[in-house]
Design a protein around this motif. Structure first.
Motif, PDB file in Angstrom:
ATOM      1  N   ILE A 127      -1.919 -46.198   3.544  1.00 11.94           N
ATOM      2  CA  ILE A 127      -1.223 -46.191   2.260  1.00 11.94           C
ATOM      3  C   ILE A 127      -1.437 -44.841   1.586  1.00 11.94           C
ATOM      4  N   PRO A 128      -0.394 -44.215   1.053  1.00 10.08           N
ATOM      5  CA  PRO A 128      -0.576 -42.931   0.365  1.00 10.08           C
ATOM      6  C   PRO A 128      -1.698 -43.007  -0.661  1.00 10.08           C
ATOM      7  N   PHE A 129      -2.560 -41.983  -0.629  1.00 13.40           N
ATOM      8  CA  PHE A 129      -3.762 -41.993  -1.464  1.00 13.40           C
ATOM      9  C   PHE A 129      -3.937 -40.656  -2.158  1.00 13.40           C
ATOM     10  N   LEU A 130      -4.324 -40.737  -3.443  1.00 12.63           N
ATOM     11  CA  LEU A 130      -4.705 -39.545  -4.201  1.00 12.63           C
ATOM     12  C   LEU A 130      -6.035 -39.822  -4.882  1.00 12.63           C
ATOM     13  N   GLY A 131      -7.035 -38.994  -4.583  1.00  6.56           N
ATOM     14  CA  GLY A 131      -8.337 -39.082  -5.226  1.00  6.56           C
ATOM     15  C   GLY A 131      -8.560 -37.859  -6.094  1.00  6.56           C
ATOM     16  N   ILE A 132      -8.948 -38.069  -7.339  1.00  3.53           N
ATOM     17  CA  ILE A 132      -9.104 -36.965  -8.285  1.00  3.53           C
ATOM     18  C   ILE A 132     -10.559 -36.851  -8.720  1.00  3.53           C
ATOM     19  N   CYS A 133     -11.133 -35.659  -8.568  1.00  6.25           N
ATOM     20  CA  CYS A 133     -12.501 -35.347  -8.986  1.00  6.25           C
ATOM     21  C   CYS A 133     -13.483 -36.290  -8.284  1.00  6.25           C
ATOM     22  N   LEU A 134     -14.050 -37.262  -8.993  1.00  3.67           N
ATOM     23  CA  LEU A 134     -14.925 -38.233  -8.349  1.00  3.67           C
ATOM     24  C   LEU A 134     -14.190 -38.949  -7.220  1.00  3.67           C
ATOM     25  N   GLY A 135     -12.889 -39.145  -7.371  1.00  5.23           N
ATOM     26  CA  GLY A 135     -12.098 -39.786  -6.324  1.00  5.23           C
ATOM     27  C   GLY A 135     -12.133 -39.012  -5.021  1.00  5.23           C
ATOM     28  N   MET A 136     -12.099 -37.673  -5.094  1.00  6.27           N
ATOM     29  CA  MET A 136     -12.223 -36.863  -3.885  1.00  6.27           C
ATOM     30  C   MET A 136     -13.622 -36.974  -3.302  1.00  6.27           C
ATOM     31  N   GLN A 137     -14.632 -36.888  -4.156  1.00 10.36           N
ATOM     32  CA  GLN A 137     -16.006 -36.966  -3.685  1.00 10.36           C
ATOM     33  C   GLN A 137     -16.272 -38.294  -2.978  1.00 10.36           C
ATOM     34  N   LEU A 138     -15.756 -39.379  -3.537  1.00 10.34           N
ATOM     35  CA  LEU A 138     -15.963 -40.695  -2.930  1.00 10.34           C
ATOM     36  C   LEU A 138     -15.192 -40.836  -1.626  1.00 10.34           C
ATOM     37  N   SER A 139     -14.050 -40.147  -1.524  1.00  9.52           N
ATOM     38  CA  SER A 139     -13.306 -40.201  -0.263  1.00  9.52           C
ATOM     39  C   SER A 139     -14.103 -39.546   0.864  1.00  9.52           C
ATOM     40  N   MET A 140     -14.856 -38.498   0.537  1.00 10.45           N
ATOM     41  CA  MET A 140     -15.716 -37.849   1.532  1.00 10.45           C
ATOM     42  C   MET A 140     -16.902 -38.744   1.889  1.00 10.45           C
ATOM     43  N   ILE A 141     -17.454 -39.414   0.891  1.00  9.28           N
ATOM     44  CA  ILE A 141     -18.569 -40.340   1.144  1.00  9.28           C
ATOM     45  C   ILE A 141     -18.102 -41.501   2.018  1.00  9.28           C
ATOM     46  N   GLU A 142     -16.918 -42.040   1.708  1.00 14.28           N
ATOM     47  CA  GLU A 142     -16.365 -43.144   2.505  1.00 14.28           C
ATOM     48  C   GLU A 142     -16.162 -42.705   3.941  1.00 14.28           C
ATOM     49  N   TYR A 143     -15.640 -41.521   4.139  1.00 16.09           N
ATOM     50  CA  TYR A 143     -15.389 -41.022   5.494  1.00 16.09           C
ATOM     51  C   TYR A 143     -16.694 -40.798   6.246  1.00 16.09           C
ATOM     52  N   ALA A 144     -17.680 -40.257   5.521  1.00 19.76           N
ATOM     53  CA  ALA A 144     -18.981 -40.024   6.160  1.00 19.76           C
ATOM     54  C   ALA A 144     -19.625 -41.339   6.590  1.00 19.76           C
ATOM     55  N   ARG A 145     -19.509 -42.341   5.758  1.00 18.90           N
ATOM     56  CA  ARG A 145     -20.117 -43.633   6.087  1.00 18.90           C
ATOM     57  C   ARG A 145     -19.396 -44.336   7.231  1.00 18.90           C
ATOM     58  N   ASN A 146     -18.084 -44.429   7.126  1.00 18.67           N
ATOM     59  CA  ASN A 146     -17.334 -45.313   8.010  1.00 18.67           C
ATOM     60  C   ASN A 146     -16.708 -44.638   9.211  1.00 18.67           C
ATOM     61  N   VAL A 147     -16.636 -43.314   9.223  1.00 16.86           N
ATOM     62  CA  VAL A 147     -16.116 -42.597  10.397  1.00 16.86           C
ATOM     63  C   VAL A 147     -17.240 -41.832  11.091  1.00 16.86           C
ATOM     64  N   LEU A 148     -18.050 -41.103  10.306  1.00 15.06           N
ATOM     65  CA  LEU A 148     -19.169 -40.374  10.913  1.00 15.06           C
ATOM     66  C   LEU A 148     -20.353 -41.285  11.208  1.00 15.06           C
ATOM     67  N   GLY A 149     -20.397 -42.457  10.594  1.00 14.82           N
ATOM     68  CA  GLY A 149     -21.505 -43.383  10.827  1.00 14.82           C
ATOM     69  C   GLY A 149     -22.762 -43.047  10.050  1.00 14.82           C
ATOM     70  N   LEU A 150     -22.633 -42.248   8.992  1.00 14.54           N
ATOM     71  CA  LEU A 150     -23.787 -41.898   8.160  1.00 14.54           C
ATOM     72  C   LEU A 150     -23.912 -42.952   7.055  1.00 14.54           C
ATOM     73  N   GLU A 151     -24.540 -44.060   7.370  1.00 13.08           N
ATOM     74  CA  GLU A 151     -24.553 -45.216   6.475  1.00 13.08           C
ATOM     75  C   GLU A 151     -25.184 -44.914   5.118  1.00 13.08           C
TER      76      GLU A 151
END
Length: 543
Positions: free
Chosen positions: A377-401
């Motif tokens: 789904i199209p997504f836009l993260g702003i400020c904290l939204g961008m930071q959380l998108s990186m955290i989500e990716y690190a947790r669920n794709v990189l496996g850094l729980e």
């Protein structure tokens, strides 16, 4: 029209606050600018806070950030959006700033030992600020916050009174915005609150030249006559401001009442003919769009939507240019934490995670981002939204729980987001707009350059490899994790002197996180490119 000196329109309010003085000021400014005049605007805030930066959004609404890094009243956002301009710290000051400046001058001995008083010293300081804001303008519109009769506003009203004498009557116009309440039991609009408010203003020494009547329904002509006679105002200067389906219709409503004629007569401006064709067309797209798109707005200040004012207006701007109604579904991130994302997001055409401070609701935002990424789904993260998108990716794709921000977990083993104490530019000089708060912590404030990666969604949106956007945050994305994220499919597509400004997910149809606040530069006539591209992607998702 050649202009020898700046003319001033002072806008005050009576009866109660939140009458729409800011929209009134912005609307009049829009019409004057469309008539070819150089228009400036200034907001005066009587509260003693030095700026709204440390005030609760639940009490004060949004903090609007200017390009030079000033934290200002949200009305400056209205001014910028209506007038299609960028303002600075010179366009807003508070009682706190005025007293602070006078006290600092006194401590330096600039008053040569004189007794410091509200009159003349505080008033003179206010005058200096008003004149600075009016430099190079044909018209300066000055809005005074609060309500006539408030003790905090008296020095500002005294300033207006004195400036009328100093500048000459044809260089000053006083406009008073007041309430015309409808009493349902009596079935009548009542004029007494307006009469008493004008009496209070006249007692202070200011006679309004025009009245703007805030009402829920049209004001009959006989009632306008009654107000004109009782308040000693010309009938054509009694203007109704009834509730409108969109704030951008207000200038049109004013123009239909020929508001510019009495303004031009008072200020000796000659005939004014505003060009409003483009504005009218965009307003029609807002009122009668040919399509609709649903945006799930995931946040935590949903009980007071004024906290996100610039962002909701930016979505309206984008919709107007796409001839589409942007329907916002307000989603409390804490509800997602409790009940999961699908229940609240399954019908969304686009998902937006806005900025904010504090830990409450963060895990719900992360879950919303995961849902947007996995469901394409199209997504836009702003400020904290961008930071959380990186955290989500690190947790669920990189496996850094354990991945997190140091804002929320100081002991995390994987600080994807960290606190940068100072922002140093390429020459080794500390940036002027990075300020240290007296409450602790360093803020990156104001406009910064962002270098955009070729071929990215960000470049496609802006059509440029270099952009300038505004910031308001303390924490930064940690560049130590950049390589891991990019190898796994999350690309850094925007940078500012080594800092991560934007990220995108390579295998996603439209996924963008930005550290800056694109909503601060969105205008009705020129929507922000990132937000416009997001809404357009959501529209395609719907179709």
């Amino acid at each position: 029209m050649p202009q020898q000196e700046t003319k001033y329109i002072f806008i005050t309010g009576g009866v109660l606050s939140s009458l729409g003085k800011g929209i009134t000021a912005a609307s009049i400014g829009t019409l004057l600018k469309a008539s070819g005049l150089r228009v400036g605007v200034l907001k005066l805030d009587p509260y003693i806070n030095v700026d709204p930066g440390t005030m609760s959004p639940l009490e004060h609404g949004e903090v609007f950030v200017t390009k030079d890094g000033a934290e200002t009243d949200l009305d400056l956002g209205h001014y910028e959006r209506f007038l299609d301009t960028s303002l600075t710290r010179a366009n807003n000051f508070t009682t706190g700033q005025i007293y602070k400046s006078v006290i600092e001058k006194e401590r330096k001995g600039e008053y040569l030992g004189k007794t410091i008083q509200v009159v003349p010293h505080i008033v003179d300081e206010i005058k200096d600020g008003i004149r600075r804001a009016g430099e190079g303008k044909d018209i300066l519109i000055v809005e005074l916050g609060g309500t006539t009769g408030d003790i905090e506003g008296l020095p500002f009203l005294e300033t207006f009174r004195q400036m009328k004498h100093e500048l000459g009557r044809s260089n000053v116009m006083n406009i008073h915005v007041t309430l015309l309440p409808y009493i349902k039991a009596a079935g009548e609009l009542k004029t007494k609150p307006t009469q008493h408010s004008v009496q209070e203003l006249r007692r202070i020494g200011i006679a309004p030249h025009m009245l703007i009547l805030r009402a829920e329904q049209p004001v009959p002509t006989d009632l306008k006559k009654k107000i004109a006679y009782s308040c000693d105002v010309d009938l054509d200067s009694v203007i109704e401001a009834i509730d409108a389906p969109t704030i951008y219709q207000v200038p049109i409503n004013f123009l239909r009442q020929d508001i510019l004629t009495p303004i031009a007569e008072q200020l000796k401006l000659g005939e004014l003919t505003p060009r409003m064709d483009e504005w009218n067309s965009l307003v029609q797209h807002i009122l009668n769009p040919s399509d609709e798109v649903r945006i799930a707005f995931v946040g935590k200040y949903l009980d007071l939507k004024e906290s996100y004012k610039s962002l909701t207006e930016a979505l309206i701007h984008a919709g107007a240019h796409l001839d589409s109604r942007v329907k916002i579904d307000w989603v409390d991130s804490e509800k997602i934490e409790e009940e999961g994302a699908e229940k609240y997001l399954e019908n969304a055409d686009g998902i937006l995670v806005a900025g904010g401070f504090g830990q409450r609701g963060v895990e719900g935002k992360i879950e919303a981002i995961r849902y947007a990424r996995e469901q394409k789904i199209p997504f836009l993260g702003i400020c904290l939204g961008m930071q959380l998108s990186m955290i989500e990716y690190a947790r669920n794709v990189l496996g850094l729980e354990d991945a997190n921000s140091l804002e929320f977990d100081e002991s995390t083993k994987h600080p994807i987001v960290y606190l940068i104490d100072e922002f140093i530019d390429a020459s080794g000089t500390r940036q002027v707009r990075t300020t240290t708060s007296p409450l602790g912590g360093t803020m990156r404030l104001g406009e910064y350059r962002c270098d955009v990666k070729s071929g990215s969604k960000l470049e496609e949106a802006y059509g440029n490899s270099t952009i300038y956007e505004r910031h308001r945050h303390r924490y930064e994305a940690n560049p130590l994790y950049r390589e891991q994220l990019e190898k796994a499919g999350m690309e850094v597509t925007g940078e500012s002197q080594g800092l991560i400004e934007a990220v995108e997910v390579r295998e996603h149809p439209w996924f963008l996180g930005v550290q800056f606040h694109p909503e601060f530069t969105s205008r009705l006539q020129h929507p922000n490119p990132a937000i416009l591209a997001f809404v357009e992607a959501a529209s395609k998702q719907r179709s």
